[in-house]
Design a protein around this motif. Structure first.
Motif, PDB file in Angstrom:
ATOM      1  N   ARG A  24       0.864  -1.145   0.080  1.00 19.83           N
ATOM      2  CA  ARG A  24      -0.108   0.005  -0.095  1.00 19.83           C
ATOM      3  C   ARG A  24       1.086   1.361  -0.058  1.00 19.83           C
ATOM      4  O   ARG A  24       2.208   1.081   0.361  1.00 19.83           O
ATOM      5  CB  ARG A  24      -0.908  -0.045   1.321  1.00 19.83           C
ATOM      6  CG  ARG A  24      -1.822  -0.934   1.166  1.00 19.83           C
ATOM      7  CD  ARG A  24      -2.908  -0.968   2.535  1.00 19.83           C
ATOM      8  NE  ARG A  24      -3.530  -1.914   2.820  1.00 19.83           N
ATOM      9  CZ  ARG A  24      -3.461  -3.023   3.774  1.00 19.83           C
ATOM     10  NH1 ARG A  24      -2.429  -3.184   4.510  1.00 19.83           N
ATOM     11  NH2 ARG A  24      -4.463  -4.093   3.813  1.00 19.83           N
ATOM     12  N   ALA A  25       0.352   2.467  -0.203  1.00 17.39           N
ATOM     13  CA  ALA A  25       1.172   3.768  -0.319  1.00 17.39           C
ATOM     14  C   ALA A  25       1.856   4.077   0.911  1.00 17.39           C
ATOM     15  O   ALA A  25       2.824   4.611   1.127  1.00 17.39           O
ATOM     16  CB  ALA A  25       0.114   4.642  -0.683  1.00 17.39           C
ATOM     17  N   ASP A  26       1.045   3.585   2.244  1.00 19.47           N
ATOM     18  CA  ASP A  26       1.778   3.832   3.479  1.00 19.47           C
ATOM     19  C   ASP A  26       3.083   2.846   3.930  1.00 19.47           C
ATOM     20  O   ASP A  26       3.357   2.815   4.870  1.00 19.47           O
ATOM     21  CB  ASP A  26       0.750   3.804   4.550  1.00 19.47           C
ATOM     22  CG  ASP A  26       0.097   2.555   4.708  1.00 19.47           C
ATOM     23  OD1 ASP A  26       0.260   1.655   4.295  1.00 19.47           O
ATOM     24  OD2 ASP A  26      -0.905   2.520   5.562  1.00 19.47           O
ATOM     25  N   GLU A  65      -1.765   0.618  -9.059  1.00 17.94           N
ATOM     26  CA  GLU A  65      -0.886   1.746  -8.624  1.00 17.94           C
ATOM     27  C   GLU A  65       0.348   1.300  -8.347  1.00 17.94           C
ATOM     28  O   GLU A  65       1.383   2.155  -8.529  1.00 17.94           O
ATOM     29  CB  GLU A  65      -1.540   2.139  -7.042  1.00 17.94           C
ATOM     30  CG  GLU A  65      -2.766   2.632  -7.172  1.00 17.94           C
ATOM     31  CD  GLU A  65      -3.365   2.922  -5.638  1.00 17.94           C
ATOM     32  OE1 GLU A  65      -2.444   2.673  -4.839  1.00 17.94           O
ATOM     33  OE2 GLU A  65      -4.527   3.029  -5.407  1.00 17.94           O
ATOM     34  N   ARG A  66       0.868   0.144  -7.783  1.00 18.16           N
ATOM     35  CA  ARG A  66       1.971  -0.633  -7.582  1.00 18.16           C
ATOM     36  C   ARG A  66       2.831  -1.082  -8.827  1.00 18.16           C
ATOM     37  O   ARG A  66       3.951  -1.081  -8.899  1.00 18.16           O
ATOM     38  CB  ARG A  66       1.976  -1.391  -6.397  1.00 18.16           C
ATOM     39  CG  ARG A  66       1.664  -0.549  -5.324  1.00 18.16           C
ATOM     40  CD  ARG A  66       2.710   0.392  -4.574  1.00 18.16           C
ATOM     41  NE  ARG A  66       1.927   1.023  -3.669  1.00 18.16           N
ATOM     42  CZ  ARG A  66       1.908   2.453  -3.630  1.00 18.16           C
ATOM     43  NH1 ARG A  66       2.512   3.124  -4.552  1.00 18.16           N
ATOM     44  NH2 ARG A  66       1.287   3.102  -2.642  1.00 18.16           N
TER      45      ARG A  66
END
Length: 149
Positions: A24-26, A65-66
């Motif tokens: 995830r982004a975090d 996203e990734r």
């Protein structure tokens, strides 16, 4: 170090059950269980892990996203992980190099590679379309595991 033979053996031994993981982004990890199998990416031809995901899921958002993911197969204490770039092919993720008319057959191919069987392929196709199912391919760019040579 794992090899593709170990990946194949573990996938079949566990009826295709595998854990997928994507960041995830975090920096935390999103993980879930899927039915997956070893097959070639229909666009690149590279050896990949394939599975089918329901449209609109968080994992698909994260793959977009990734762009990379990890798939882990295990049986008992033996395990193998496949890491690499992700390709999505589905109604919400068209690939210019793949004819969308071939999606129903591709969904069947991926399902069979993940040890799936079905008694009514027309019904399978209907459900896949209604759920906007997507084929996910994780290229076997890096293999790790605990195989004892």
């Amino acid at each position: 170090m794992a090899d593709l033979d170990l990946v194949r053996k573990l996938a079949v031994a566990e009826h295709g059950l595998a854990t997928i993981a994507v960041a995830r982004a975090d920096g935390t990890v999103h993980a879930s269980i899927v039915n997956a199998g070893l097959l070639d990416d229909p666009v690149s031809g590279r050896t990949s892990i394939g599975f089918v995901a329901r449209g609109g899921t968080r994992k698909l958002e994260l793959f977009r996203e990734r762009g990379n993911a990890t798939v882990v197969f295990r049986r008992g204490w033996e395990w193998a992980a496949v890491q690499g770039p992700v390709r999505l092919i589905g109604p919400d993720d068209p690939d210019a190099a793949f004819d969308p008319a071939g999606l129903p057959e591709l969904l069947r191919t991926v399902f069979r590679a993940a040890t799936g069987t079905h008694d009514d392929w027309a019904e399978y196709d209907r459900v896949m379309a209604a759920e906007r199912r997507c084929c996910v391919f994780v290229e076997a760019a890096k293999l790790t595991g605990n195989a004892r040579g």
